[in-house]
Design an enzyme around this catalytic site. Structure first.
Site, short mmCIF file in Angstrom:
data_model
loop_
_atom_site.label_atom_id
_atom_site.label_comp_id
_atom_site.label_asym_id
_atom_site.label_seq_id
_atom_site.Cartn_x
_atom_site.Cartn_y
_atom_site.Cartn_z
N ARG A 223 -18.94 12.60 4.06
CA ARG A 223 -17.85 12.42 5.03
C ARG A 223 -16.65 13.28 4.66
O ARG A 223 -15.99 13.86 5.51
CB ARG A 223 -17.45 10.93 5.14
N ASP B 160 -4.67 22.36 23.27
CA ASP B 160 -6.10 22.25 23.54
C ASP B 160 -6.55 23.62 24.05
O ASP B 160 -6.22 24.02 25.16
CB ASP B 160 -6.35 21.15 24.57
N TYR C 269 -7.00 17.06 30.76
CA TYR C 269 -8.39 16.59 30.69
C TYR C 269 -8.39 15.06 30.81
O TYR C 269 -7.64 14.37 30.10
CB TYR C 269 -9.00 17.05 29.37
N LYS D 4 -18.03 22.92 24.49
CA LYS D 4 -17.91 23.82 25.64
C LYS D 4 -18.20 25.26 25.20
O LYS D 4 -19.31 25.55 24.81
CB LYS D 4 -16.52 23.65 26.26
C1 LIG Z 1 -14.58 18.30 27.21
C2 LIG Z 1 -13.16 18.40 26.85
C3 LIG Z 1 -12.59 17.54 25.90
C4 LIG Z 1 -13.39 16.43 25.24
O1 LIG Z 1 -14.37 16.96 24.40
P1 LIG Z 1 -15.81 16.25 24.10
O2 LIG Z 1 -16.47 17.26 23.24
O3 LIG Z 1 -16.49 16.04 25.42
O4 LIG Z 1 -15.55 14.97 23.41
C5 LIG Z 1 -11.27 17.73 25.58
N1 LIG Z 1 -10.52 18.69 26.17
C6 LIG Z 1 -11.03 19.51 27.11
C7 LIG Z 1 -10.16 20.55 27.74
C8 LIG Z 1 -12.36 19.40 27.48
O5 LIG Z 1 -12.86 20.21 28.42
#
Ligand SMILES: *Cc1c(COP(=O)(O)O)cnc(C)c1O
Length: 396
Positions: A56, A180, A108, A205
């Site tokens: 961890r 983000d 998001y 993504k």
């Molecule tokens: C998908 C997404 C998240 C969340 O991420 P996960 O990997 O699905 O937990 C956060 N911010 C943005 C901009 C996203 O597209």
């Protein structure tokens, strides 16, 4: 590993991406860094450690990924998490009872839900504002405000925030800037170079890129903040497994090629849809008439492969999603396969109707994550589905 990294600093990002994990693995010389599927590590002697104790806290495979992430985003430390949401939860755990955050209005859906349904229980409050409007931000700033959280471009409306302007303002008031960076990836945008303190990715993504791994990344700038994040990452424990760390690095090696193709395809299709009689509006920062076009060009070296568009009649939506064939009707984004989603009822369903209406996420809006298929095939699929939708609506 240290020698390898010193060499890396002078390389272009394409080379650094392709070489992720290709450290001089001392025993076998493996080109790909191995998956160390071990939770525990033997201590050489009392009071001695190989640098690895328990999975961890850290794991060799995850450590290579984390170091690559930190380098790519020009940060000091990287932290791999079990999802983007896990990364966000870890970051927000910097804050506690009585703390206030300023957050992008178009956000998001999962981040909004985390703030409003979970962090609120721990006494953390958030105000949502257009982060291009420094005056509005000044107005909602409170004595207890601790950070500004932005997405740029936002999803789904592709609003652009000037990262350097926000980070500069935040510094004046002793606030952290968290970005983000999921939609652009470090290949196109590096917020820390523009003054941000923390970058977060849903690596599910573009970084993973193949719609096959769930992961999140945090990158921090500064020694103190990096140490605090390491403490939270280990204490909360929402860390990435060795296998998924390997899988993510495998995807990241081709990030440059993929992003170039995503941008090329998205620009061609967005331009095509702008001329289409059944399309009312296209939201894509690469288009010269987009309000954020200039700032986007200044702070990023390219554009995301996602754009949104509004059809002229909401009745087209249902048949359009039924008639697309190559493009899948599915949530998520950033993979090699093209996906289309309907934000109002899917990704953004947790955002209250007033906020959705205020920013324009309505029942005519569709979001398109353009994959790396041939652009002509994607345009043909869309044109065919739009025509089939028109015939159904007109015939009804
Ligand atoms: C998908 C997404 C998240 C969340 O991420 P996960 O990997 O699905 O937990 C956060 N911010 C943005 C901009 C996203 O597209």
């Amino acid at each position: 590993m240290t020698e390898h990294n010193a060499k890396n600093e002078s390389l272009n990002i394409e080379s650094r991406l392709a070489q992720i994990g290709s450290v001089q693995e001392p025993v076998t010389g493996a080109i790909n860094f191995p998956i160390y599927q071990s939770t525990a590590f033997r201590h050489p002697a009392l009071g001695k450690s190989t640098g690895f104790d328990y999975i961890r806290t850290t794991n060799p495979t995850r450590a290579v990924l984390e170091q690559a992430a930190a380098e790519l985003e020009s940060g000091d430390a990287g932290f791999a998490c079990s999802s983007g949401m896990a990364a966000l939860q870890t970051i927000f755990s910097l804050f506690g009872q009585g703390d206030h955050l300023i957050v992008s209005l178009d956000l998001y859906g999962g981040t909004y839900r985390l703030l409003e349904r979970i962090l609120s229980k721990f006494g953390i409050t958030a105000s949502y504002v257009d982060t291009n409007d420094l005056e509005a931000m000044e107005q909602i700033r409170q004595e207890n405000t601790r950070a500004v959280f932005i997405e740029t471009p936002t999803n789904p409306l592709m609003m652009i925030t000037d990262i350097a302007a926000v980070a500069g303002w935040a510094k004046q008031h002793n606030l952290l800037t968290v970005v983000d960076n999921t939609l652009l990836s470090p290949f196109f945008q590096r917020p820390i170079e523009l003054g941000a303190d923390i970058v977060i990715h849903s690596a599910t993504k573009y970084l993973g890129g193949h719609n096959d791994v769930l992961a999140g990344l945090i990158i921090t700038k500064g020694k103190e903040l990096s140490e605090e994040m390491a403490f939270l990452h280990n204490s909360i424990g929402a860390v990435l497994s060795p296998t998924d760390s390997y899988q993510l690095m495998r995807g990241m090696k081709t990030l440059a090629l993929r992003m170039e193709r995503h941008e090329y395809n998205a620009t061609a299709i967005a331009t095509h849809l702008q001329q289409h009689p059944q399309i009312a509006q296209v939201y894509y920062p690469a288009l010269p008439d987009h309000p954020g076009h200039e700032v986007q060009n200044r702070q990023s070296s390219g554009n995301t492969g996602i754009f949104s568009f509004k059809v002229t009649d909401a009745r087209y939506v249902e048949p359009l999603l039924r008639h697309i064939k190559l493009i899948a009707f599915a949530e998520s984004l950033g993979g090699v396969e093209s996906l289309m989603t309907y934000p109002a009822i899917q990704t953004h369903a947790d955002i209250p109707l007033e906020i959705r209406d205020a920013i324009g996420v309505d029942d005519r809006l569709l979001r398109f994550s353009v994959g790396i298929e041939h652009v002509d095939d994607l345009i043909a699929d869309l044109d065919h589905a739009l025509e089939a939708a028109r015939l159904e609506v007109e015939g009804a």
